[in-house]
Scaffold this motif. Structure first.
Motif, PDB file in Angstrom:
ATOM      1  N   ASP A   1       0.833 -11.190   1.060  1.00  0.00           N
ATOM      2  CA  ASP A   1       0.816 -10.098  -0.429  1.00  0.00           C
ATOM      3  C   ASP A   1      -0.104 -11.024  -1.523  1.00  0.00           C
ATOM      4  OD1 ASP A   1       1.118  -7.821  -1.952  1.00  0.00           O
ATOM      5  OD2 ASP A   1       3.320  -8.563  -2.270  1.00  0.00           O
ATOM      6  N   ALA A   2      -0.545 -10.345  -2.481  1.00  0.00           N
ATOM      7  CA  ALA A   2      -1.317 -10.968  -3.589  1.00  0.00           C
ATOM      8  C   ALA A   2      -1.586  -9.709  -4.472  1.00  0.00           C
ATOM      9  CB  ALA A   2      -2.837 -11.523  -3.028  1.00  0.00           C
ATOM     10  N   VAL A   3      -1.834 -10.216  -5.773  1.00  0.00           N
ATOM     11  CA  VAL A   3      -2.125  -9.241  -6.747  1.00  0.00           C
ATOM     12  C   VAL A   3      -3.359  -9.709  -7.656  1.00  0.00           C
ATOM     13  CG1 VAL A   3      -1.088  -8.310  -9.193  1.00  0.00           C
ATOM     14  CG2 VAL A   3       0.514  -8.777  -7.329  1.00  0.00           C
ATOM     15  N   LEU A   4      -4.209  -8.842  -7.920  1.00  0.00           N
ATOM     16  CA  LEU A   4      -5.546  -8.955  -8.751  1.00  0.00           C
ATOM     17  C   LEU A   4      -4.969  -8.434 -10.075  1.00  0.00           C
ATOM     18  CD1 LEU A   4      -8.277  -9.374  -9.045  1.00  0.00           C
ATOM     19  CD2 LEU A   4      -8.670  -7.309  -8.104  1.00  0.00           C
ATOM     20  N   THR A   5      -5.063  -9.248 -11.062  1.00  0.00           N
ATOM     21  CA  THR A   5      -4.959  -8.915 -12.553  1.00  0.00           C
ATOM     22  C   THR A   5      -5.956  -9.447 -13.418  1.00  0.00           C
ATOM     23  OG1 THR A   5      -3.670 -11.050 -12.647  1.00  0.00           O
ATOM     24  CG2 THR A   5      -2.352  -9.132 -12.007  1.00  0.00           C
ATOM     25  N   GLU A   6      -5.969  -8.825 -14.514  1.00  0.00           N
ATOM     26  CA  GLU A   6      -6.740  -9.487 -15.791  1.00  0.00           C
ATOM     27  C   GLU A   6      -5.940  -9.450 -16.858  1.00  0.00           C
ATOM     28  OE1 GLU A   6      -9.673  -6.033 -15.430  1.00  0.00           O
ATOM     29  OE2 GLU A   6     -10.872  -7.258 -14.537  1.00  0.00           O
ATOM     30  N   PRO A   7      -5.360 -10.672 -17.060  1.00  0.00           N
ATOM     31  CA  PRO A   7      -4.387 -10.630 -18.236  1.00  0.00           C
ATOM     32  C   PRO A   7      -4.901 -10.755 -19.489  1.00  0.00           C
ATOM     33  CG  PRO A   7      -4.608 -12.836 -16.920  1.00  0.00           C
ATOM     34  CD  PRO A   7      -5.184 -11.923 -16.139  1.00  0.00           C
TER      35      PRO A   7
ATOM     36  N   VAL B   1     -16.195  -9.720 -25.181  1.00  0.00           N
ATOM     37  CA  VAL B   1     -15.038  -8.984 -24.618  1.00  0.00           C
ATOM     38  C   VAL B   1     -14.471  -9.852 -23.614  1.00  0.00           C
ATOM     39  CG1 VAL B   1     -13.771  -6.913 -23.735  1.00  0.00           C
ATOM     40  CG2 VAL B   1     -15.460  -6.725 -25.434  1.00  0.00           C
ATOM     41  N   ALA B   2     -13.146 -10.313 -23.820  1.00  0.00           N
ATOM     42  CA  ALA B   2     -12.452 -11.050 -22.533  1.00  0.00           C
ATOM     43  C   ALA B   2     -12.147 -10.075 -21.306  1.00  0.00           C
ATOM     44  CB  ALA B   2     -10.849 -11.535 -23.115  1.00  0.00           C
ATOM     45  N   LYS B   3     -12.547 -10.560 -20.318  1.00  0.00           N
ATOM     46  CA  LYS B   3     -12.277  -9.997 -18.805  1.00  0.00           C
ATOM     47  C   LYS B   3     -12.134 -11.087 -17.876  1.00  0.00           C
ATOM     48  CE  LYS B   3     -12.676  -5.850 -16.709  1.00  0.00           C
ATOM     49  NZ  LYS B   3     -11.837  -4.725 -16.829  1.00  0.00           N
ATOM     50  N   ASP B   4     -10.763 -11.234 -17.204  1.00  0.00           N
ATOM     51  CA  ASP B   4     -10.679 -12.510 -16.241  1.00  0.00           C
ATOM     52  C   ASP B   4     -10.080 -11.865 -15.108  1.00  0.00           C
ATOM     53  OD1 ASP B   4      -8.633 -11.353 -18.055  1.00  0.00           O
ATOM     54  OD2 ASP B   4      -7.853 -13.402 -18.305  1.00  0.00           O
ATOM     55  N   PRO B   5     -10.766 -11.382 -14.141  1.00  0.00           N
ATOM     56  CA  PRO B   5     -10.309 -11.086 -12.957  1.00  0.00           C
ATOM     57  C   PRO B   5      -9.842 -12.180 -12.069  1.00  0.00           C
ATOM     58  CG  PRO B   5     -12.639 -10.873 -12.841  1.00  0.00           C
ATOM     59  CD  PRO B   5     -12.258 -10.908 -14.440  1.00  0.00           C
ATOM     60  N   GLN B   6      -8.644 -12.244 -11.645  1.00  0.00           N
ATOM     61  CA  GLN B   6      -8.022 -13.414 -10.590  1.00  0.00           C
ATOM     62  C   GLN B   6      -6.963 -12.932  -9.903  1.00  0.00           C
ATOM     63  OE1 GLN B   6      -5.194 -15.661 -14.060  1.00  0.00           O
ATOM     64  NE2 GLN B   6      -6.807 -14.519 -15.033  1.00  0.00           N
ATOM     65  N   ILE B   7      -6.746 -13.728  -8.809  1.00  0.00           N
ATOM     66  CA  ILE B   7      -5.812 -13.470  -7.815  1.00  0.00           C
ATOM     67  C   ILE B   7      -4.388 -14.383  -7.820  1.00  0.00           C
ATOM     68  CG2 ILE B   7      -5.489 -12.989  -5.274  1.00  0.00           C
ATOM     69  CD1 ILE B   7      -8.310 -12.281  -5.023  1.00  0.00           C
ATOM     70  N   THR B   8      -3.317 -13.706  -7.702  1.00  0.00           N
ATOM     71  CA  THR B   8      -2.090 -14.555  -7.365  1.00  0.00           C
ATOM     72  C   THR B   8      -1.476 -14.425  -6.159  1.00  0.00           C
ATOM     73  OG1 THR B   8      -1.725 -14.573  -9.854  1.00  0.00           O
ATOM     74  CG2 THR B   8       0.089 -15.047  -8.349  1.00  0.00           C
ATOM     75  N   ASN B   9      -1.056 -15.531  -5.344  1.00  0.00           N
ATOM     76  CA  ASN B   9      -0.339 -15.477  -4.243  1.00  0.00           C
ATOM     77  C   ASN B   9       1.031 -14.832  -4.439  1.00  0.00           C
ATOM     78  OD1 ASN B   9       0.731 -15.848  -1.784  1.00  0.00           O
ATOM     79  ND2 ASN B   9      -0.215 -17.732  -1.263  1.00  0.00           N
ATOM     80  N   THR B  10       1.375 -13.787  -3.862  1.00  0.00           N
ATOM     81  CA  THR B  10       2.655 -13.327  -4.080  1.00  0.00           C
ATOM     82  C   THR B  10       3.297 -12.884  -2.853  1.00  0.00           C
ATOM     83  OG1 THR B  10       1.799 -10.920  -4.482  1.00  0.00           O
ATOM     84  CG2 THR B  10       2.186 -12.182  -6.476  1.00  0.00           C
ATOM     85  N   SER B  11       3.027 -13.576  -1.833  1.00  0.00           N
ATOM     86  CA  SER B  11       3.652 -13.410  -0.546  1.00  0.00           C
ATOM     87  C   SER B  11       5.167 -13.340  -0.477  1.00  0.00           C
ATOM     88  CB  SER B  11       2.941 -14.337   0.623  1.00  0.00           C
ATOM     89  OG  SER B  11       1.694 -14.021   0.762  1.00  0.00           O
ATOM     90  N   GLU B  12       5.677 -12.555   0.346  1.00  0.00           N
ATOM     91  CA  GLU B  12       7.209 -12.664   0.445  1.00  0.00           C
ATOM     92  C   GLU B  12       7.702 -13.882   1.377  1.00  0.00           C
ATOM     93  OE1 GLU B  12       8.787  -9.128   2.040  1.00  0.00           O
ATOM     94  OE2 GLU B  12       7.662  -7.845   0.667  1.00  0.00           O
ATOM     95  N   LEU B  13       6.815 -14.263   2.138  1.00  0.00           N
ATOM     96  CA  LEU B  13       7.132 -15.724   3.029  1.00  0.00           C
ATOM     97  C   LEU B  13       6.382 -16.859   2.559  1.00  0.00           C
ATOM     98  CD1 LEU B  13       7.078 -13.976   6.420  1.00  0.00           C
ATOM     99  CD2 LEU B  13       8.951 -14.370   4.919  1.00  0.00           C
TER     100      LEU B  13
END
Length: 228
Positions: A47-53, A69-81
């Motif tokens: 699992d992972a999430v793509l966000t732009e904080p 204009v701020a724009k910052d796509p990034q991926i976070t590892n949100t795996s359950e395991l």
């Protein structure tokens, strides 16, 4: 070989670029999601999430030449395991729903129109920073291409029970150079605006699977495992 786990981004992030009539104002508004989840269909764990904080989708932003204009796509590892991940992103420039030619709406820009876009808007791609770039643009591609692919050069660790690692942003801002004149912004206006779409893919890292490209991001890229 172990079964490879792979996930594709369900919803991408969007950034709409358009130009106000009769002046040098450029309007940027978000038409897509800003928090998007990547999941491996049918199985729990990867699992992972793509966000732009830094992006604020609640308000429109008017920019003049020289502002950004701020724009910052990034991926976070949100795996359950406790799964480490290999990540890649796709960046597409498409005609907006305001394009005068209805047949082009939602489709990727032509090479000719993309050449016009890069003369108006500048993006600080992390991959173009030779000193510290952690995103790597796929070979034979350049920032003037209407569709670009990048893989993240580091493994995203999960580190349960803590917070999973996050990539550095693919880019951090979009801006209009001070030298952009009315004629160039008219190019964008005539297109009806341009939308930037970001989508992604993650793979589960499998230690000991060097031959199959699953041990590190570069090997996965070279083996052709990142495809959208």
């Amino acid at each position: 070989m172990k079964k490879m786990k792979k996930a594709a981004l369900i919803f991408g992030t969007g950034l709409c670029l358009a130009v106000g009539t009769g002046g040098t104002l450029a309007y940027l508004g978000d038409t897509g999601q800003v928090a998007n989840r990547l999941t491996f269909a049918g199985e729990k764990g990867l699992d992972a999430v793509l966000t732009e904080p830094s992006w604020n989708p609640q308000k429109g932003l008017l920019t003049v030449p020289g502002s950004s204009v701020a724009k910052d796509p990034q991926i976070t590892n949100t795996s359950e395991l406790n799964m480490n991940e290999l990540a890649a992103l796709k960046c597409e420039f498409v005609y907006s729903q305001n394009c005068p030619d209805k047949s082009k709406r939602g489709k990727v820009l032509s090479a000719q129109d993309m050449e016009k876009v890069v003369q108006v808007y500048t993006i600080d791609y992390n991959s173009d920073d030779a000193a510290k770039g952690e995103w790597v643009r796929f070979a034979e591609q350049k920032k003037t291409d209407p569709v670009q692919y990048f893989y993240y050069s580091k493994v995203l660790k999960r580190n349960l029970n803590g917070t999973g690692e996050t990539t550095v942003p693919l880019f951090t801002k979009v801006w209009v150079d001070k030298k952009v004149n009315n004629r160039r912004q008219t190019w964008i206006q005539e297109m009806g605006g341009v939308e930037i779409k970001i989508s992604g893919q993650i793979l589960q890292q499998m230690t000991g699977e060097e031959y199959f490209g699953l041990n590190n991001p570069k090997s996965a890229y070279e083996a052709g495992l990142f495809h959208f």
